[in-house]
Motif scaffolding. Structure first.
Motif, PDB file in Angstrom:
ATOM      1  N   ARG A 185      39.063  39.046  37.130  1.00 56.05           N
ATOM      2  CA  ARG A 185      39.190  37.613  36.833  1.00 56.05           C
ATOM      3  C   ARG A 185      39.312  37.377  35.342  1.00 56.05           C
ATOM      4  O   ARG A 185      40.076  36.517  34.905  1.00 56.05           O
ATOM      5  CB  ARG A 185      37.984  36.841  37.398  1.00 56.05           C
ATOM      6  N   THR A 186      38.570  38.135  34.558  1.00 54.42           N
ATOM      7  CA  THR A 186      38.630  38.001  33.099  1.00 54.42           C
ATOM      8  C   THR A 186      40.023  38.382  32.595  1.00 54.42           C
ATOM      9  O   THR A 186      40.597  37.677  31.776  1.00 54.42           O
ATOM     10  CB  THR A 186      37.556  38.888  32.437  1.00 54.42           C
ATOM     11  N   ARG A 188      42.792  38.389  34.351  1.00 51.47           N
ATOM     12  CA  ARG A 188      43.753  37.433  34.888  1.00 51.47           C
ATOM     13  C   ARG A 188      43.761  36.146  34.067  1.00 51.47           C
ATOM     14  O   ARG A 188      44.803  35.528  33.860  1.00 51.47           O
ATOM     15  CB  ARG A 188      43.410  37.109  36.344  1.00 51.47           C
ATOM     16  N   ASN A 189      42.588  35.734  33.580  1.00 54.30           N
ATOM     17  CA  ASN A 189      42.491  34.520  32.790  1.00 54.30           C
ATOM     18  C   ASN A 189      42.817  34.739  31.318  1.00 54.30           C
ATOM     19  O   ASN A 189      42.690  33.809  30.515  1.00 54.30           O
ATOM     20  CB  ASN A 189      41.089  33.918  32.930  1.00 54.30           C
TER      21      ASN A 189
END
Length: 191
Positions: A185-186, A188-189
């Motif tokens: 998630r990190t 991807r963001n």
């Protein structure tokens, strides 16, 4: 193909402002305190989710900030804050049967952080699991050795190491999977 060695954990906290790092340490100590309350009472050492949180914080924060976070949490405990297993705090846990485990905590945070900085992180699930498991096993080795000095090797193995082996494997797997989700998630963001 292994990733290059970095100087930070997957969250890149070492390259953030001092204020953000202090906030991360505070948040980490809260997570550690909460993990202490998830407990299965056993004697002389309870089963908690502490090593799950410690290895995960080490892997996410990097070895330096991970160890600092755990030391800050232990400092909170030493001054009497109810942040350890069962809401305990004060000096007594640092002198009794749990002392070796407590002493190992900053070391295992540093170990998992150091390994994560070398690619044993969420991008490689088997290596992330191995890093978490090494941290858990080191905790049991140091904690069990201290406990053995108090009650003898046979009793320490029976009461302070063997019952925790399955939990160590399960918590290592859960920590590795959690690290993978957070790291994906990190990335991807764009953090």
């Amino acid at each position: 193909m292994s990733e290059p060695t970095t100087t930070h954990g997957p969250l890149n906290l070492q390259n953030q402002s001092l204020g953000l790092q202090i906030g991360a340490v505070f948040l980490g100590t809260v997570l550690l305190a909460l993990s202490s309350y998830i407990e299965v009472p056993m004697r002389p050492v309870p089963v908690t989710m502490q090593t799950f949180a410690i290895t995960l914080i080490g892997a996410l924060y990097g070895w330096r900030l991970g160890a600092i976070t755990v030391i800050a949490w232990l400092g909170e405990a030493a001054v009497g804050m109810p942040v350890l297993a069962g809401g305990s705090g004060g000096i007594a846990p640092f002198m009794g049967p749990t002392a070796g485990y407590l002493f190992s905590f900053p070391i295992i945070a540093a170990l998992t952080g150091w390994l994560a900085q070398r690619g044993w992180d969420g991008r490689n699930l088997p290596l992330a699991f191995a890093a978490m498991l090494l941290g858990n096993l080191l905790c049991l080795a140091i904690g069990g050795s201290w406990l053995a000095s108090l009650i003898g090797w046979d009793k320490a193995l029976a009461a302070g190491v063997t019952p925790f082996l399955i939990g160590a494997v399960l918590k290592s797997g859960l920590a590795a999977m959690t690290l993978r989700v957070i790291q994906r998630r990190t990335l991807r963001n764009g953090a």
